[in-house]
Design an enzyme around this catalytic site. Structure first.
Site, PDB file in Angstrom:
ATOM      1  N   HIS A  59       0.855  -1.181   0.000  1.00  0.00           N
ATOM      2  CA  HIS A  59       0.000   0.000   0.000  1.00  0.00           C
ATOM      3  C   HIS A  59       0.899   1.241   0.000  1.00  0.00           C
ATOM      4  O   HIS A  59       1.679   1.434   0.932  1.00  0.00           O
ATOM      5  CB  HIS A  59      -0.910   0.024   1.229  1.00  0.00           C
ATOM      6  CG  HIS A  59      -1.800  -1.179   1.321  1.00  0.00           C
ATOM      7  ND1 HIS A  59      -3.067  -1.215   0.792  1.00  0.00           N
ATOM      8  CD2 HIS A  59      -1.590  -2.405   1.865  1.00  0.00           C
ATOM      9  CE1 HIS A  59      -3.612  -2.407   1.013  1.00  0.00           C
ATOM     10  NE2 HIS A  59      -2.728  -3.154   1.648  1.00  0.00           N
ATOM     11  N   ARG A  61      -0.533   4.392  -0.682  1.00  0.00           N
ATOM     12  CA  ARG A  61      -1.437   5.441  -0.185  1.00  0.00           C
ATOM     13  C   ARG A  61      -1.663   6.616  -1.136  1.00  0.00           C
ATOM     14  O   ARG A  61      -2.667   7.315  -0.997  1.00  0.00           O
ATOM     15  CB  ARG A  61      -0.934   5.993   1.154  1.00  0.00           C
ATOM     16  CG  ARG A  61      -0.709   4.955   2.243  1.00  0.00           C
ATOM     17  CD  ARG A  61      -1.939   4.154   2.548  1.00  0.00           C
ATOM     18  NE  ARG A  61      -1.776   3.273   3.713  1.00  0.00           N
ATOM     19  CZ  ARG A  61      -2.558   2.248   3.967  1.00  0.00           C
ATOM     20  NH1 ARG A  61      -3.545   1.927   3.136  1.00  0.00           N
ATOM     21  NH2 ARG A  61      -2.369   1.516   5.043  1.00  0.00           N
ATOM     22  N   ASP A 147      -8.742  -5.160  -2.941  1.00  0.00           N
ATOM     23  CA  ASP A 147      -8.094  -5.411  -1.652  1.00  0.00           C
ATOM     24  C   ASP A 147      -8.472  -4.380  -0.606  1.00  0.00           C
ATOM     25  O   ASP A 147      -8.549  -3.185  -0.881  1.00  0.00           O
ATOM     26  CB  ASP A 147      -6.578  -5.417  -1.794  1.00  0.00           C
ATOM     27  CG  ASP A 147      -5.911  -5.682  -0.468  1.00  0.00           C
ATOM     28  OD1 ASP A 147      -6.093  -6.780   0.068  1.00  0.00           O
ATOM     29  OD2 ASP A 147      -5.253  -4.773   0.048  1.00  0.00           O
ATOM     30  N   HIS A 174      -8.836 -10.035  -1.389  1.00  0.00           N
ATOM     31  CA  HIS A 174      -8.907  -9.943   0.072  1.00  0.00           C
ATOM     32  C   HIS A 174     -10.179 -10.689   0.449  1.00  0.00           C
ATOM     33  O   HIS A 174     -11.275 -10.302   0.048  1.00  0.00           O
ATOM     34  CB  HIS A 174      -8.995  -8.468   0.479  1.00  0.00           C
ATOM     35  CG  HIS A 174      -9.266  -8.227   1.926  1.00  0.00           C
ATOM     36  ND1 HIS A 174      -8.336  -7.653   2.768  1.00  0.00           N
ATOM     37  CD2 HIS A 174     -10.367  -8.445   2.690  1.00  0.00           C
ATOM     38  CE1 HIS A 174      -8.852  -7.545   3.980  1.00  0.00           C
ATOM     39  NE2 HIS A 174     -10.088  -8.011   3.953  1.00  0.00           N
ATOM     40  N   HIS A 226      -2.843 -12.502   1.684  1.00  0.00           N
ATOM     41  CA  HIS A 226      -2.529 -12.676   3.117  1.00  0.00           C
ATOM     42  C   HIS A 226      -3.337 -13.764   3.840  1.00  0.00           C
ATOM     43  O   HIS A 226      -4.137 -13.480   4.737  1.00  0.00           O
ATOM     44  CB  HIS A 226      -2.657 -11.352   3.861  1.00  0.00           C
ATOM     45  CG  HIS A 226      -3.850 -10.497   3.524  1.00  0.00           C
ATOM     46  ND1 HIS A 226      -5.141 -10.982   3.423  1.00  0.00           N
ATOM     47  CD2 HIS A 226      -3.937  -9.163   3.288  1.00  0.00           C
ATOM     48  CE1 HIS A 226      -5.960  -9.998   3.134  1.00  0.00           C
ATOM     49  NE2 HIS A 226      -5.255  -8.887   3.047  1.00  0.00           N
ATOM     50  N   ASP A 299       2.268  -6.919   2.600  1.00  0.00           N
ATOM     51  CA  ASP A 299       1.078  -6.136   2.945  1.00  0.00           C
ATOM     52  C   ASP A 299       1.486  -4.856   3.671  1.00  0.00           C
ATOM     53  O   ASP A 299       0.850  -4.440   4.648  1.00  0.00           O
ATOM     54  CB  ASP A 299       0.093  -6.954   3.790  1.00  0.00           C
ATOM     55  CG  ASP A 299      -1.286  -6.300   3.908  1.00  0.00           C
ATOM     56  OD1 ASP A 299      -1.557  -5.323   3.169  1.00  0.00           O
ATOM     57  OD2 ASP A 299      -2.088  -6.750   4.749  1.00  0.00           O
ATOM     58  N   HIS A 303       0.507   3.880   8.360  1.00  0.00           N
ATOM     59  CA  HIS A 303      -0.512   4.798   8.871  1.00  0.00           C
ATOM     60  C   HIS A 303       0.169   5.911   9.657  1.00  0.00           C
ATOM     61  O   HIS A 303       1.286   5.734  10.163  1.00  0.00           O
ATOM     62  CB  HIS A 303      -1.508   4.077   9.776  1.00  0.00           C
ATOM     63  CG  HIS A 303      -2.399   3.114   9.055  1.00  0.00           C
ATOM     64  ND1 HIS A 303      -3.368   3.525   8.170  1.00  0.00           N
ATOM     65  CD2 HIS A 303      -2.464   1.755   9.077  1.00  0.00           C
ATOM     66  CE1 HIS A 303      -3.995   2.461   7.686  1.00  0.00           C
ATOM     67  NE2 HIS A 303      -3.458   1.380   8.209  1.00  0.00           N
ATOM     68  N   PHE A 317      -6.463  -0.755  10.572  1.00  0.00           N
ATOM     69  CA  PHE A 317      -5.713  -1.997  10.467  1.00  0.00           C
ATOM     70  C   PHE A 317      -4.418  -1.775   9.684  1.00  0.00           C
ATOM     71  O   PHE A 317      -4.387  -0.990   8.742  1.00  0.00           O
ATOM     72  CB  PHE A 317      -6.534  -3.057   9.727  1.00  0.00           C
ATOM     73  CG  PHE A 317      -7.762  -3.542  10.454  1.00  0.00           C
ATOM     74  CD1 PHE A 317      -7.659  -4.522  11.430  1.00  0.00           C
ATOM     75  CD2 PHE A 317      -9.021  -3.034  10.143  1.00  0.00           C
ATOM     76  CE1 PHE A 317      -8.787  -4.995  12.078  1.00  0.00           C
ATOM     77  CE2 PHE A 317     -10.156  -3.505  10.792  1.00  0.00           C
ATOM     78  CZ  PHE A 317     -10.043  -4.487  11.767  1.00  0.00           C
ATOM     79  N   GLY A 318      -3.365  -2.499  10.051  1.00  0.00           N
ATOM     80  CA  GLY A 318      -2.180  -2.528   9.197  1.00  0.00           C
ATOM     81  C   GLY A 318      -0.897  -2.136   9.895  1.00  0.00           C
ATOM     82  O   GLY A 318      -0.895  -1.348  10.841  1.00  0.00           O
TER      83      GLY A 318
END
Length: 423
Positions: A59, A61, A147, A174, A226, A299, A303, A317-318
């Site tokens: 990701h 973003r 995803d 996902h 994942h 993955d 953040h 999440f993440g």
């Protein structure tokens, strides 16, 4: 510039090799190179040489989430982690679900990326799982995925796989049934102890079971993101035995952590899918070893600090993944003898490349010159403040790991250089 890597130790077909490697015009040109005066020489005597890692699940973003990460910072972090080819998911704003948005994304990648970047396109408009995108107009996307959210309608997924198969494109999923997923951690011992709503394993495995049958009916290549549960591993194993075109990935954090490792209510342990039980972790390792799971993907999910500070129930999440991936795998799984080093390298490079027919992840004459030098001796603590990624959200802060990349080359160009004793 020609680069010669002397005293290179690397693996070919699982066998340890030692040679000098020459790179010219962005390609590997010799694997037993003799000295030339024009060579830029890198002494790899103290390191392990590996093909550049290929991460098919990241990701970045951008656009829309630049306070978390940008293409520039994300690819710098990827390079620092030894990743030379990465594939960002489409949960950006706007979503790459039409020609104009995808073109704008390609342009930004060309302008700011420091590694190879192949973006996904969404399966459905705005990832809402209802109206399909114009697949025929987006065939230069890496593959199609929603995803971050599972496609809830079997009818929509069937049509998506039918259209993707006709274009020889993959559907990447996902897997999560929304009617079962309301929660912030795994439904297990930790959730019960902390009084938190849990996400059951069934939320993932039931979706995979549905989708592999759709893949069988449509002939589509279906890739599972994942994987985290023992039931999911069983379903995928059975599907492969039935000859269905299904492949799967697992993350480093699901291979090394379980719900029992969560410290207090630290939101840096919150990811989706959540950390499961020890039995699930063991099933994931077994799935890798027996070929049920095909590759490892990070993955990488950065953040902002204020978002993660909202607490385990409200935080997104993440976790970040690029800069700790190989050191985690090497320290916690290779050194104890759980996974063989040559196969870990393969699961991070050649295996994901082969799944999607990419010409990367191999050290061979004529192949793109992507490689990483790994320091298997130096041990140091994980310091998120030193990450190239904007995201500092990691549950591994302070952990002492070995196996950090010290040099990354993409297409014959050095894109990351850490502390090395010889260059």
């Amino acid at each position: 510039m020609a680069i010669r890597i002397d005293h290179a130790t690397w693996y070919k077909n699982g066998e340890r090799q030692q040679s000098s490697i020459r790179i010219e015009n962005g390609l590997f040109t010799e694997l037993d190179a003799t000295p030339k005066e024009t060579d830029h020489v890198i002494d790899a005597n103290d390191y392990l040489v590996a093909p550049g890692f290929v991460d098919i699940h990241v990701h970045l973003r951008e656009p829309g989430g630049e306070h978390k990460e940008t293409i520039a910072t994300g690819t710098a972090a990827a390079a620092a982690g030894g990743f030379t080819t990465i594939c960002p998911m489409p949960n950006t704003r706007p979503v790459p679900d039409d020609r104009e948005t995808l073109d704008a994304l390609f342009k930004k990648i060309e302008e700011t990326a420091s590694v190879r970047v192949f973006p996904y396109a969404a399966i459905s408009k705005n990832q809402l799982g209802q109206e399909l995108v114009a697949f025929e107009q987006l065939t230069d996307a890496f593959a199609f995925t929603d995803d971050g959210v599972g496609v809830q309608s079997a009818a929509v997924m069937r049509e998506a796989m039918t259209r993707a198969a006709a274009l020889n494109k993959s559907i990447v999923a996902h897997c999560e049934d929304d009617s079962l997923k309301a929660g912030c951690v795994h439904e297990g011992t930790y959730s019960k102890r902390e009084g938190l709503q849990g996400i059951p394993s069934l939320a993932e495995s039931i979706h995979i079971a549905r989708d592999v049958l759709i893949a069988e009916a449509t002939g589509c290549h279906y890739h599972v993101c994942h994987v985290s549960t023992k039931e999911s591993v069983r379903v995928i194993r059975d599907a492969k035995r039935a000859g269905i075109r299904v492949t799967a990935e697992v993350t480093p954090h699901h291979l090394v952590l379980t719900e029992d490792d969560i410290i207090g209510r630290d939101p840096n342990f919150k990811m989706n899918p959540p950390l499961r039980s020890e039995a699930d972790r063991q099933a994931l390792i077994e799935g890798l070893l027996d070929g049920t799971i095909d590759c490892i993907a990070t993955d990488h999910a950065p953040h902002a600090a204020d978002e993660k500070a909202l607490g385990i129930e409200r935080a997104p999440f993440g976790i970040t993944g690029f800069e700790t991936a190989f050191p985690l795998l090497y320290t916690k799984l290779v050194k104890p003898g759980i996974l063989p080093l040559a196969r870990v390298i393969d699961w991070l490079s050649a295996a994901p490349a082969e799944l999607f027919e990419l010409p990367y992840g191999r050290i061979e004459v004529g192949a793109p010159a992507d490689l990483v030098l790994l320091d298997l001796q130096t041990n140091r603590a994980v310091e998120p403040e030193q990450f190239f990624s904007k995201g500092k959200n990691t549950p591994f802060r302070g952990e002492h790991l070995t196996g950090y990349p010290v040099l990354t080359i993409v297409g014959g160009e050095i894109v990351f250089k850490g502390e090395m004793t010889h260059v």
